[in-house]
Design a protein around this motif. Structure first.
Motif, short mmCIF file in Angstrom:
data_model
loop_
_atom_site.label_atom_id
_atom_site.label_comp_id
_atom_site.label_asym_id
_atom_site.label_seq_id
_atom_site.Cartn_x
_atom_site.Cartn_y
_atom_site.Cartn_z
N GLU A 111 -10.03 7.42 0.88
CA GLU A 111 -10.92 6.73 -0.06
C GLU A 111 -10.10 6.26 -1.25
O GLU A 111 -9.10 6.89 -1.62
N ILE A 112 -10.54 5.19 -1.88
CA ILE A 112 -9.84 4.67 -3.06
C ILE A 112 -9.98 5.66 -4.21
O ILE A 112 -11.08 6.14 -4.50
N LEU A 113 -8.84 5.95 -4.83
CA LEU A 113 -8.85 6.83 -6.01
C LEU A 113 -9.55 6.14 -7.17
O LEU A 113 -9.48 4.91 -7.31
N GLU A 114 -10.19 6.92 -8.00
CA GLU A 114 -10.73 6.38 -9.25
C GLU A 114 -9.55 5.98 -10.14
O GLU A 114 -8.46 6.56 -10.05
N ASN A 115 -9.74 4.97 -10.98
CA ASN A 115 -8.70 4.59 -11.93
C ASN A 115 -8.39 5.77 -12.83
O ASN A 115 -9.26 6.59 -13.13
N GLN A 116 -7.14 5.84 -13.25
CA GLN A 116 -6.62 6.87 -14.14
C GLN A 116 -6.51 8.25 -13.50
O GLN A 116 -6.35 9.24 -14.18
N ILE A 117 -6.57 8.30 -12.16
CA ILE A 117 -6.29 9.53 -11.42
C ILE A 117 -4.86 9.42 -10.90
O ILE A 117 -4.47 8.39 -10.34
N SER A 118 -4.07 10.47 -11.08
CA SER A 118 -2.68 10.46 -10.63
C SER A 118 -2.62 10.30 -9.11
O SER A 118 -3.41 10.88 -8.37
N VAL A 119 -1.66 9.50 -8.65
CA VAL A 119 -1.50 9.24 -7.22
C VAL A 119 -0.66 10.34 -6.58
O VAL A 119 0.01 11.12 -7.26
N LEU A 120 -0.67 10.38 -5.27
CA LEU A 120 0.15 11.32 -4.52
C LEU A 120 1.59 10.82 -4.47
O LEU A 120 1.85 9.62 -4.53
N ARG A 121 2.56 11.71 -4.32
CA ARG A 121 3.95 11.29 -4.16
C ARG A 121 4.12 10.52 -2.84
O ARG A 121 4.85 9.54 -2.76
N ASP A 122 3.46 10.99 -1.78
CA ASP A 122 3.48 10.35 -0.47
C ASP A 122 2.05 10.08 -0.07
O ASP A 122 1.22 10.99 -0.09
N GLY A 123 1.76 8.84 0.29
CA GLY A 123 0.40 8.53 0.67
C GLY A 123 0.26 7.11 1.16
O GLY A 123 1.23 6.48 1.60
N PHE A 124 -0.96 6.59 1.05
CA PHE A 124 -1.29 5.25 1.50
C PHE A 124 -1.87 4.45 0.34
O PHE A 124 -2.55 5.00 -0.52
N ALA A 125 -1.58 3.15 0.36
CA ALA A 125 -2.13 2.24 -0.65
C ALA A 125 -2.54 0.94 0.03
O ALA A 125 -1.89 0.49 0.97
N ARG A 126 -3.63 0.37 -0.45
CA ARG A 126 -4.07 -0.95 -0.02
C ARG A 126 -3.49 -1.97 -0.99
O ARG A 126 -3.58 -1.79 -2.21
N MET A 127 -2.87 -2.99 -0.45
CA MET A 127 -2.10 -3.93 -1.26
C MET A 127 -2.82 -5.28 -1.38
O MET A 127 -3.40 -5.77 -0.40
N THR A 128 -2.76 -5.86 -2.58
CA THR A 128 -3.39 -7.15 -2.87
C THR A 128 -2.33 -8.14 -3.33
O THR A 128 -1.66 -7.90 -4.35
N VAL A 129 -2.18 -9.24 -2.61
CA VAL A 129 -1.32 -10.34 -3.04
C VAL A 129 -2.10 -11.09 -4.12
O VAL A 129 -3.17 -11.61 -3.85
N VAL A 130 -1.54 -11.14 -5.32
CA VAL A 130 -2.28 -11.67 -6.46
C VAL A 130 -2.29 -13.20 -6.51
O VAL A 130 -3.30 -13.80 -6.88
N VAL A 131 -1.21 -13.86 -6.13
CA VAL A 131 -1.12 -15.32 -6.24
C VAL A 131 -1.52 -15.95 -4.90
O VAL A 131 -0.78 -15.84 -3.92
N PRO A 132 -2.68 -16.61 -4.84
CA PRO A 132 -3.18 -17.14 -3.56
C PRO A 132 -2.23 -18.09 -2.85
O PRO A 132 -2.09 -18.04 -1.63
#
Length: 123
Positions: free
Chosen positions: A60-81
């Protein structure tokens, strides 16, 4: 806002320890690093504005301002279309490797494990 953000691909990441040249502390969700493809020259190809949104151990997506894991998964967003279409749709594939960058410093390594909305029309 994350519920409305498009997620283009998913990576498995590892933040380097400070002794490996990484950060002193782990970032919080909401952190904005840049992306460098493995094998690219920072001063030739340059950085891409691709932002991570981190998951918890349950996917599940972490809430903002919650520390991330050292090893884990992230969903990536390309910002410039325009770059998403002209560059990243061709370069991002399962197994593509890259780095989370803070300026010229590699702070985490990452590997693409899933393609999400990268090839869909703008959401």
């Amino acid at each position: 806002m994350d519920n409305q953000r498009r997620f283009d691909f998913k990576v498995k990441y590892h933040f380097y320890k400070e002794s490996e040249g990484g950060r002193k502390t782990l970032p919080f969700n909401g952190y904005r690093s840049d992306w460098l493809y493995d094998g690219d020259d920072l001063y030739v190809e340059g950085l891409s504005i691709i932002w991570p949104t981190f998951e918890n151990e349950s996917g599940e997506i972490l809430e903002n301002q919650i520390s991330v894991l050292r090893d884990g998964f992230a969903r990536m967003t390309v910002v410039v279309p325009e770059i998403r279409i002209s560059t990243h749709q061709q370069r991002i594939k399962i197994g593509t490797k890259g780095f989370f960058m803070e300026g010229s410093r590699k702070v985490a390594k990452a590997e693409v494990v899933e393609i999400l909305d990268l090839h869909k029309d703008e959401i």
